[in-house]
Design a protein around this motif. Structure first.
Motif, PDB file in Angstrom:
ATOM      1  N   LEU A  91       0.814  -1.211   0.000  1.00  0.00           N
ATOM      2  CA  LEU A  91       0.000   0.000   0.000  1.00  0.00           C
ATOM      3  C   LEU A  91       0.854   1.271   0.000  1.00  0.00           C
ATOM      4  CD1 LEU A  91      -2.736  -1.552   2.145  1.00  0.00           C
ATOM      5  CD2 LEU A  91      -3.207  -0.289   0.042  1.00  0.00           C
ATOM      6  N   GLY A  92       2.120   1.098  -0.390  1.00  0.00           N
ATOM      7  CA  GLY A  92       2.968   2.277  -0.613  1.00  0.00           C
ATOM      8  C   GLY A  92       3.592   2.877   0.630  1.00  0.00           C
ATOM      9  N   GLY A  93       3.561   2.134   1.768  1.00  0.00           N
ATOM     10  CA  GLY A  93       4.201   2.646   2.981  1.00  0.00           C
ATOM     11  C   GLY A  93       5.652   2.202   3.083  1.00  0.00           C
ATOM     12  N   ARG A  94       6.295   2.625   4.180  1.00  0.00           N
ATOM     13  CA  ARG A  94       7.687   2.220   4.397  1.00  0.00           C
ATOM     14  C   ARG A  94       7.743   1.047   5.363  1.00  0.00           C
ATOM     15  NH1 ARG A  94      11.254   5.037   6.974  1.00  0.00           N
ATOM     16  NH2 ARG A  94       9.654   6.246   8.054  1.00  0.00           N
ATOM     17  N   GLU A  95       8.317  -0.045   4.919  1.00  0.00           N
ATOM     18  CA  GLU A  95       8.433  -1.233   5.765  1.00  0.00           C
ATOM     19  C   GLU A  95       9.110  -0.918   7.098  1.00  0.00           C
ATOM     20  OE1 GLU A  95       8.885  -5.057   2.745  1.00  0.00           O
ATOM     21  OE2 GLU A  95      10.329  -4.713   4.328  1.00  0.00           O
ATOM     22  N   SER A  96      10.162  -0.101   7.036  1.00  0.00           N
ATOM     23  CA  SER A  96      10.957   0.149   8.240  1.00  0.00           C
ATOM     24  C   SER A  96      10.127   0.811   9.346  1.00  0.00           C
ATOM     25  CB  SER A  96      12.176   1.007   7.891  1.00  0.00           C
ATOM     26  OG  SER A  96      11.738   2.246   7.360  1.00  0.00           O
ATOM     27  N   ALA A  97       9.067   1.533   8.959  1.00  0.00           N
ATOM     28  CA  ALA A  97       8.237   2.207   9.963  1.00  0.00           C
ATOM     29  C   ALA A  97       7.327   1.237  10.705  1.00  0.00           C
ATOM     30  CB  ALA A  97       7.389   3.297   9.296  1.00  0.00           C
ATOM     31  N   ALA A  98       7.186   0.024  10.160  1.00  0.00           N
ATOM     32  CA  ALA A  98       6.210  -0.916  10.728  1.00  0.00           C
ATOM     33  C   ALA A  98       6.860  -2.105  11.422  1.00  0.00           C
ATOM     34  CB  ALA A  98       5.271  -1.400   9.630  1.00  0.00           C
ATOM     35  N   VAL A  99       8.151  -2.006  11.697  1.00  0.00           N
ATOM     36  CA  VAL A  99       8.853  -3.144  12.301  1.00  0.00           C
ATOM     37  C   VAL A  99       8.313  -3.443  13.707  1.00  0.00           C
ATOM     38  CG1 VAL A  99      11.088  -3.931  13.169  1.00  0.00           C
ATOM     39  CG2 VAL A  99      10.926  -2.916  10.896  1.00  0.00           C
ATOM     40  N   ARG A 100       7.997  -2.389  14.462  1.00  0.00           N
ATOM     41  CA  ARG A 100       7.433  -2.620  15.797  1.00  0.00           C
ATOM     42  C   ARG A 100       6.082  -3.295  15.712  1.00  0.00           C
ATOM     43  NH1 ARG A 100       8.193   2.475  19.885  1.00  0.00           N
ATOM     44  NH2 ARG A 100      10.393   2.832  19.452  1.00  0.00           N
ATOM     45  N   ALA A 101       5.260  -2.848  14.771  1.00  0.00           N
ATOM     46  CA  ALA A 101       3.938  -3.462  14.608  1.00  0.00           C
ATOM     47  C   ALA A 101       4.100  -4.932  14.245  1.00  0.00           C
ATOM     48  CB  ALA A 101       3.144  -2.714  13.545  1.00  0.00           C
ATOM     49  N   ALA A 102       5.082  -5.224  13.378  1.00  0.00           N
ATOM     50  CA  ALA A 102       5.326  -6.617  12.981  1.00  0.00           C
ATOM     51  C   ALA A 102       5.758  -7.443  14.192  1.00  0.00           C
ATOM     52  CB  ALA A 102       6.386  -6.665  11.890  1.00  0.00           C
ATOM     53  N   ALA A 103       6.613  -6.877  15.027  1.00  0.00           N
ATOM     54  CA  ALA A 103       7.058  -7.581  16.234  1.00  0.00           C
ATOM     55  C   ALA A 103       5.884  -7.789  17.192  1.00  0.00           C
ATOM     56  CB  ALA A 103       8.183  -6.803  16.915  1.00  0.00           C
ATOM     57  N   ALA A 104       5.011  -6.792  17.298  1.00  0.00           N
ATOM     58  CA  ALA A 104       3.852  -6.902  18.195  1.00  0.00           C
ATOM     59  C   ALA A 104       2.953  -8.069  17.777  1.00  0.00           C
ATOM     60  CB  ALA A 104       3.064  -5.594  18.207  1.00  0.00           C
ATOM     61  N   VAL A 105       2.736  -8.201  16.470  1.00  0.00           N
ATOM     62  CA  VAL A 105       1.897  -9.298  15.979  1.00  0.00           C
ATOM     63  C   VAL A 105       2.548 -10.643  16.304  1.00  0.00           C
ATOM     64  CG1 VAL A 105       1.042 -10.422  13.879  1.00  0.00           C
ATOM     65  CG2 VAL A 105       0.746  -7.953  14.185  1.00  0.00           C
ATOM     66  N   GLU A 106       3.861 -10.724  16.138  1.00  0.00           N
ATOM     67  CA  GLU A 106       4.561 -11.977  16.433  1.00  0.00           C
ATOM     68  C   GLU A 106       4.513 -12.296  17.935  1.00  0.00           C
ATOM     69  OE1 GLU A 106       5.206 -14.035  14.302  1.00  0.00           O
ATOM     70  OE2 GLU A 106       6.837 -15.362  14.896  1.00  0.00           O
ATOM     71  N   LEU A 107       4.590 -11.261  18.774  1.00  0.00           N
ATOM     72  CA  LEU A 107       4.477 -11.469  20.223  1.00  0.00           C
ATOM     73  C   LEU A 107       3.096 -12.013  20.591  1.00  0.00           C
ATOM     74  CD1 LEU A 107       6.338  -8.270  21.511  1.00  0.00           C
ATOM     75  CD2 LEU A 107       7.074 -10.641  21.904  1.00  0.00           C
ATOM     76  N   VAL A 108       2.057 -11.433  19.985  1.00  0.00           N
ATOM     77  CA  VAL A 108       0.702 -11.924  20.259  1.00  0.00           C
ATOM     78  C   VAL A 108       0.574 -13.377  19.807  1.00  0.00           C
ATOM     79  CG1 VAL A 108      -1.684 -11.781  19.414  1.00  0.00           C
ATOM     80  CG2 VAL A 108      -0.578  -9.753  20.357  1.00  0.00           C
ATOM     81  N   HIS A 109       1.095 -13.689  18.629  1.00  0.00           N
ATOM     82  CA  HIS A 109       1.041 -15.073  18.143  1.00  0.00           C
ATOM     83  C   HIS A 109       1.687 -16.015  19.160  1.00  0.00           C
ATOM     84  CE1 HIS A 109       1.148 -18.535  15.614  1.00  0.00           C
ATOM     85  NE2 HIS A 109       2.454 -18.498  15.411  1.00  0.00           N
ATOM     86  N   ASN A 110       2.827 -15.637  19.658  1.00  0.00           N
ATOM     87  CA  ASN A 110       3.547 -16.509  20.584  1.00  0.00           C
ATOM     88  C   ASN A 110       2.894 -16.573  21.966  1.00  0.00           C
ATOM     89  OD1 ASN A 110       6.110 -17.802  19.348  1.00  0.00           O
ATOM     90  ND2 ASN A 110       5.936 -15.774  18.423  1.00  0.00           N
ATOM     91  N   PHE A 111       2.247 -15.484  22.373  1.00  0.00           N
ATOM     92  CA  PHE A 111       1.472 -15.532  23.624  1.00  0.00           C
ATOM     93  C   PHE A 111       0.363 -16.586  23.486  1.00  0.00           C
ATOM     94  CE2 PHE A 111      -2.707 -13.100  23.753  1.00  0.00           C
ATOM     95  CZ  PHE A 111      -3.272 -13.805  24.795  1.00  0.00           C
ATOM     96  N   THR A 112      -0.320 -16.592  22.344  1.00  0.00           N
ATOM     97  CA  THR A 112      -1.406 -17.573  22.183  1.00  0.00           C
ATOM     98  C   THR A 112      -0.854 -19.005  22.111  1.00  0.00           C
ATOM     99  OG1 THR A 112      -1.512 -17.415  19.766  1.00  0.00           O
ATOM    100  CG2 THR A 112      -2.877 -15.892  21.020  1.00  0.00           C
TER     101      THR A 112
END
Lengths: 360, 360
Positions: A91-112
């Protein structure tokens, strides 16, 4: 609808890399790149935990052995964070700006995963003993609780303008994951022949589709996309997630244990009402009755091959594969609504194809 | 330091309502007002859960019976949300703007209760069977997970400028609560005489003080206070929380079961290493040895009175009460740093006195 497009025409986004080998080299590269960028953020977050929680989390992620010695690590394929980053890019954004969001999703996955393993009493994950078998149930519950908190803290501390919306969306997703896991555990108590296909599909959507959809939606939010695009990306991830679960269930029965990390036929031995099994039970075939009889009794040594054969003859395997293809087609359709340019959508497509083609 | 001020001078903020009866009518009024304003927000949040999670949550809050019939409800005293609102007011903010934050803190508190009861296998809470005994361990874990998510979603959806900082702080607090609960469960495995007072005080600070501190800090954030004031309010809540835990532990041994909602002497029967017990064990008195011997064996019918008497004779009860007073004095000192005007600090003072004077 989409199914025909996908299966019949051989054109459009779904087919764009039809010539590439089925192990998806592009996806492998995206996953590798994702791990390179998200792993440091994940490790930093886990490092901030008090030592008691950190120990369990580092073991769970495969970074440490039970005795605290460093391990080579197999923290999973990082499909969810890769979807976040691929969605931002699409969607034309910068990947580097979303690294924290990506980590947050992975943390939630691992919590479950930590909590699901406790509830399901699963003893093995990623070829290793599960955390609760090593550290006990209380510490596995607590480490899961802490990872959820860590995920939402990462987003709350992120100055990105989309972080609050992402946070609310991720928290809603957690609630849906919980409801899905509830349905799953409640189903275990019911007679196999009383479980319907719509029920088990809805459960799979809540348990697996929701987080894949959320990952894509977070990517869209971080790209500054509008509501319609965010919803389309969510729907794309959900459908791809269902396809993923269907294939995962097929692998759970017919997969190679040396690649899946689970004992052969573990799902059948545990009498799991996985998607192919429920489809077989609902098939109205003579084998459906045989399967219901088998599932009505505890597993007996040596009946594994017969059970797998019965599910296959009742059409469970074929149904799951056709369903997976149909869900993928729907996923493509949703994606094309938000990202009409096949080139921009390339990363998401490669990931979706990867998860439904993988053999382990 | 503060201890002398508190115990010796009989003046200043700590004594401002010394003439009021010890049941703290002002605090009772604040708690009642808090429930009136926060309860609708809490109920709305719980109502948004999928039915499977909602059912467990509504039972846990005392709003419903196990069969789903409405119940008169005893959702707890609402001390934590009251601290949020009183802190906002003390620092010149608007209480009404912080109702969501107050509800979020209460949701976190209840998430930890659901999980702690599972880990500790506690069968009774607020005079009723705990959720896991009614709905099973998986559903109690899932409902707790969902309440944590709900808490952080409430803050993420709150347009208040302090919501992101509050969210990060609440998430950090959850991590600390988890570490505290870990220490608590790990302590259960150790020999009573090996547990030290500093350890058990640190555990109580993490398990109880942290969330009371966080409640006050969130109130300060919502009032737009500066970092120093926020930290002073956090310290105030932590010290008051420790005082609260000390008194709670005293009540756990010598309290009236008809008011505490727990069986008489439950903590002693369960061989809990509560603060008065550890103080008694560390006293170096002959009774310390007797207590260690008693605690070294499983509880036997009829020895409850003797055990309580031994803890008292070893000085455990007095120590806990002096410690509680000392912690309260420190709390007052912290509060006076951020809110020098005793009138503005009135609500927080009344609540702090209430929790350390209560008899149930």
């Amino acid at each position: 609808m989409g199914a025909a497009t996908f299966a019949g025409h051989g054109s459009g986004p779904a087919r764009q890399d039809a010539s590439s080998p089925s192990d998806g080299p592009e996806a492998v590269e995206i996953l590798e790149r994702t791990r390179m960028s998200v792993d440091p953020e994940l490790r930093r977050a886990v490092q901030s935990l008090p030592s008691s929680m950190r120990r369990v989390a580092r073991y769970h992620f495969g970074w440490e052995r039970a005795d605290g010695a460093p391990a080579a690590g197999n923290a999973g394929k990082a499909i969810r964070p890769a979807l976040v980053l691929a969605a931002v890019e699409a969607l034309g954004g910068r990947e580097s700006a979303a690294v924290r969001a990506a980590a947050a999703v992975e943390l939630v996955h691992n919590f479950t995963l930590l909590h699901d393993d406790v509830m399901d009493r699963d003893a093995t994950r990623r070829h290793r003993p599960t955390a609760w078998t090593v550290f006990g149930v209380p510490d596995a519950i607590l480490a899961g609780d802490a990872l959820q908190a860590l995920a939402l803290r990462l987003l709350a501390e992120d100055p990105h303008p989309a972080s609050a919306a992402a946070s609310a969306r991720l928290a809603s997703c957690v609630v849906e994951l919980c409801a899905g896991q509830h349905t799953d555990t409640a189903m275990e108590e019911r007679r196999p022949e009383d479980v319907t296909l719509p029920e088990v599909l809805a459960m799979a959507e809540a348990k697996t589709g929701a987080l894949l959809g959320c990952a894509c939606a977070l990517g869209a939010l971080y790209a500054g996309a509008g509501e319609e695009e965010v919803e389309a990306l969510d729907a794309f991830g959900r459908e791809a997630g269902l396809a993923f679960q269907l294939i995962d269930d097929v692998i759970g029965i017919w997969g190679d244990p040396s690649r899946t990390g689970k004992p052969a036929g573990a799902d059948l031995i545990a009498r799991k009402k996985s998607l192919p099994v429920v489809a077989a039970l609902a098939s109205g075939t003579p084998e459906a009755h045989e399967l219901a009889a088998l599932y009505g009794e505890p597993y007996e040594e040596g009946e594994l091959e017969r059970t797998a054969l019965v599910v296959e003859r009742a059409g469970g395997r074929d149904w799951a594969q056709v369903q997976a293809a149909d869900r993928m087609a729907r996923a493509m359709h949703e994606l094309s609504r938000a990202v009409p340019d096949p080139e921009a959508a390339g990363g998401l497509l490669a990931l979706a194809e990867f998860v439904t083609r993988r053999s382990s």
